[in-house]
Design an enzyme around this catalytic site. Structure first.
Site, PDB file in Angstrom:
ATOM      1  N   SER A 128       0.862  -1.188   0.000  1.00 19.77           N
ATOM      2  CA  SER A 128       0.000   0.000   0.000  1.00 19.77           C
ATOM      3  C   SER A 128       0.892   1.230   0.000  1.00 19.77           C
ATOM      4  O   SER A 128       2.040   1.172   0.481  1.00 19.77           O
ATOM      5  CB  SER A 128      -0.858   0.008   1.271  1.00 19.77           C
ATOM      6  OG  SER A 128      -1.550   1.240   1.400  1.00 19.77           O
TER       7      SER A 128
ATOM      8  N   TYR B  28      -3.053  -1.189  10.338  1.00 18.48           N
ATOM      9  CA  TYR B  28      -3.020  -1.400   8.878  1.00 18.48           C
ATOM     10  C   TYR B  28      -1.701  -0.892   8.309  1.00 18.48           C
ATOM     11  O   TYR B  28      -0.990  -1.604   7.593  1.00 18.48           O
ATOM     12  CB  TYR B  28      -4.204  -0.674   8.219  1.00 18.48           C
ATOM     13  CG  TYR B  28      -4.210  -0.791   6.706  1.00 18.48           C
ATOM     14  CD1 TYR B  28      -4.714  -1.939   6.090  1.00 18.48           C
ATOM     15  CD2 TYR B  28      -3.685   0.211   5.894  1.00 18.48           C
ATOM     16  CE1 TYR B  28      -4.710  -2.066   4.694  1.00 18.48           C
ATOM     17  CE2 TYR B  28      -3.670   0.097   4.511  1.00 18.48           C
ATOM     18  CZ  TYR B  28      -4.189  -1.039   3.911  1.00 18.48           C
ATOM     19  OH  TYR B  28      -4.177  -1.161   2.543  1.00 18.48           O
TER      20      TYR B  28
HETATM   21  N1  LIG Z   1      -8.427  -0.459  -2.453  1.00 21.35           N
HETATM   22  C1  LIG Z   1      -7.455   0.401  -2.143  1.00 21.35           C
HETATM   23  O1  LIG Z   1      -7.581   1.644  -2.276  1.00 21.35           O
HETATM   24  C2  LIG Z   1      -6.123  -0.126  -1.661  1.00 21.35           C
HETATM   25  C3  LIG Z   1      -5.114   0.807  -1.380  1.00 21.35           C
HETATM   26  C4  LIG Z   1      -3.870   0.343  -0.945  1.00 21.35           C
HETATM   27  C5  LIG Z   1      -3.660  -1.014  -0.783  1.00 21.35           C
HETATM   28  N2  LIG Z   1      -4.670  -1.885  -1.043  1.00 21.35           N
HETATM   29  C6  LIG Z   1      -4.390  -3.314  -0.844  1.00 21.35           C
HETATM   30  O2  LIG Z   1      -4.870  -4.069  -1.939  1.00 21.35           O
HETATM   31  C7  LIG Z   1      -5.284  -5.364  -1.478  1.00 21.35           C
HETATM   32  C8  LIG Z   1      -6.713  -5.625  -1.900  1.00 21.35           C
HETATM   33  O3  LIG Z   1      -7.544  -4.605  -1.375  1.00 21.35           O
HETATM   34  P1  LIG Z   1      -9.061  -4.440  -1.835  1.00 21.35           P
HETATM   35  O4  LIG Z   1      -9.401  -3.004  -1.642  1.00 21.35           O
HETATM   36  O5  LIG Z   1      -9.247  -5.069  -3.156  1.00 21.35           O
HETATM   37  O6  LIG Z   1      -9.807  -5.294  -0.691  1.00 21.35           O
HETATM   38  P2  LIG Z   1     -11.289  -5.905  -0.684  1.00 21.35           P
HETATM   39  O7  LIG Z   1     -11.795  -5.683   0.703  1.00 21.35           O
HETATM   40  O8  LIG Z   1     -12.068  -5.400  -1.845  1.00 21.35           O
HETATM   41  O9  LIG Z   1     -11.054  -7.466  -0.901  1.00 21.35           O
HETATM   42  C9  LIG Z   1     -10.309  -8.200   0.023  1.00 21.35           C
HETATM   43  C10 LIG Z   1     -10.568  -9.682  -0.195  1.00 21.35           C
HETATM   44  O10 LIG Z   1      -9.783 -10.369   0.789  1.00 21.35           O
HETATM   45  C11 LIG Z   1     -10.573 -11.414   1.322  1.00 21.35           C
HETATM   46  N3  LIG Z   1     -10.099 -11.794   2.650  1.00 21.35           N
HETATM   47  C12 LIG Z   1     -10.267 -11.116   3.826  1.00 21.35           C
HETATM   48  N4  LIG Z   1      -9.737 -11.809   4.830  1.00 21.35           N
HETATM   49  C13 LIG Z   1      -9.226 -12.940   4.292  1.00 21.35           C
HETATM   50  C14 LIG Z   1      -8.545 -14.065   4.834  1.00 21.35           C
HETATM   51  N5  LIG Z   1      -8.306 -14.160   6.156  1.00 21.35           N
HETATM   52  N6  LIG Z   1      -8.142 -15.052   3.996  1.00 21.35           N
HETATM   53  C15 LIG Z   1      -8.398 -14.972   2.671  1.00 21.35           C
HETATM   54  N7  LIG Z   1      -9.042 -13.951   2.105  1.00 21.35           N
HETATM   55  C16 LIG Z   1      -9.449 -12.942   2.914  1.00 21.35           C
HETATM   56  C17 LIG Z   1     -11.984 -10.825   1.362  1.00 21.35           C
HETATM   57  O11 LIG Z   1     -12.981 -11.840   1.472  1.00 21.35           O
HETATM   58  C18 LIG Z   1     -12.041 -10.067   0.043  1.00 21.35           C
HETATM   59  O12 LIG Z   1     -12.518 -10.908  -1.004  1.00 21.35           O
HETATM   60  C19 LIG Z   1      -5.090  -5.353   0.031  1.00 21.35           C
HETATM   61  O13 LIG Z   1      -3.852  -5.953   0.365  1.00 21.35           O
HETATM   62  C20 LIG Z   1      -5.091  -3.875   0.374  1.00 21.35           C
HETATM   63  O14 LIG Z   1      -4.397  -3.585   1.559  1.00 21.35           O
HETATM   64  C21 LIG Z   1      -5.900  -1.472  -1.458  1.00 21.35           C
END
Ligand SMILES: NC(=O)c1ccc[n+]([C@@H]2O[C@H](COP(=O)([O-])OP(=O)(O)OC[C@H]3O[C@@H](n4cnc5c(N)ncnc54)[C@H](O)[C@@H]3O)[C@@H](O)[C@H]2O)c1
Length: 256
Positions: free
Chosen positions: A149, A162
């Site tokens: 991130s 986080y």
């Molecule tokens: N969306 C953003 O703006 C953003 C920004 C920076 C970093 N990220 C990173 O990108 C990645 C994806 O984020 P996102 O926004 O798509 O998240 P999201 O919440 O849309 O999806 C996360 C997925 O992870 C699954 N999950 C949760 N706990 C779990 C577990 N214990 N085992 C297996 N699966 C599990 C959930 O069921 C879900 O399908 C993450 O690592 C997040 O930190 C996202």
């Protein structure tokens, strides 16, 4: 048994879903590890979308904080393809457990670290173990891509565990690159900035959050899951002399 395999965690929703679809388009047989099959925002399961396009994927119910589940993800990829070529650690826990330091109880900390750091540690360990048993493909035995991130590089107002966890994952990436690079493992990270996913904790969901993320993003629009998937596709595919980096896909968030 000649198709290349990839494991993607958190593949049901958001960025993980886009990454899984992209890697399937790139020709990988994709093991979709998630605690749920249906996307958090609704819609068709990732497995169905990939299979309907005539490509290969299988959903595996897996909680990344479980050692047995991580082992099963690797075993499934090996059963299907004979090797484990790529692992993408993407699953995340944020939501209600993500708070400022003074509000973070030990249970919040443990819950966040279980998914956001212990999960990648377990899966990287299983993956590297397996990859080291494989013959070199060119000069690489396997590739790991950790989804970090922008908040692993700069502080995230009000989201203590986080941000600390993501900082740890950036360093885990370097550590694996250093320790196992000599034996053919490439380990990199991709750091999304604000990517609109519509899921819980999506900062862009509220007016105030949207104003904040826009104010921090120099590029003309916020990110899409496909922006992150394109970077993962590069690191999972042709990149062969890139290791230990944290590739910012943040529209310039950390440029100033
Ligand atoms: N969306 C953003 O703006 C953003 C920004 C920076 C970093 N990220 C990173 O990108 C990645 C994806 O984020 P996102 O926004 O798509 O998240 P999201 O919440 O849309 O999806 C996360 C997925 O992870 C699954 N999950 C949760 N706990 C779990 C577990 N214990 N085992 C297996 N699966 C599990 C959930 O069921 C879900 O399908 C993450 O690592 C997040 O930190 C996202």
């Amino acid at each position: 048994m000649s198709q290349r395999s990839a494991v993607v965690t958190g593949a049901a929703s958001g960025i993980g879903r886009a990454v899984a679809i992209r890697l399937a388009e790139d020709g990988f047989d994709v093991v979709l590890g998630d605690i749920r099959r249906d996307p958090v925002t609704g819609g068709e399961p990732t497995e169905d979308i990939i299979q309907a396009a005539g490509r290969n994927a299988v959903h595996v119910d897996a909680d990344v904080s479980s050692a047995a589940d991580c082992e099963r993800l690797v075993a499934t990829a090996v059963e299907r393809c004979g090797s484990l070529d790529v692992v993408v650690n993407n699953a995340v826990l944020a939501g209600d457990h993500s708070k400022p330091l003074l509000d973070t109880e030990p249970e919040d900390w443990d819950a966040m670290m279980a998914v956001n750091l212990r999960g990648p540690y377990l899966l990287c360990r299983d993956a590297v173990r397996r990859m080291l048993e494989q013959p070199l493909d060119g000069d690489v035995r396997g590739r790991i891509v950790n989804i970090t991130s922008q908040h692993g590089m700069v502080g995230c107002p009000g989201h203590f565990a986080y941000s600390v966890g993501k900082g740890g994952l950036v360093q885990m990436t370097r550590q694996i690159a250093v320790d196992y690079g000599p034996r053919g493992i490439l380990c990199n990270a991709v750091a999304p900035g604000k990517i609109v996913t519509g899921t819980a904790g999506d900062l862009s969901a509220s007016e105030e959050g949207l104003a904040y993320v826009r104010s921090r993003t120099p590029f003309a629009r916020l990110g899409r899951p496909e922006d992150v998937a394109a970077a993962v596709s590069y690191l999972a595919g042709p990149a062969s002399y890139t290791s230990g980096i944290n590739l910012m896909v943040d529209g310039g968030w950390t440029a100033y």
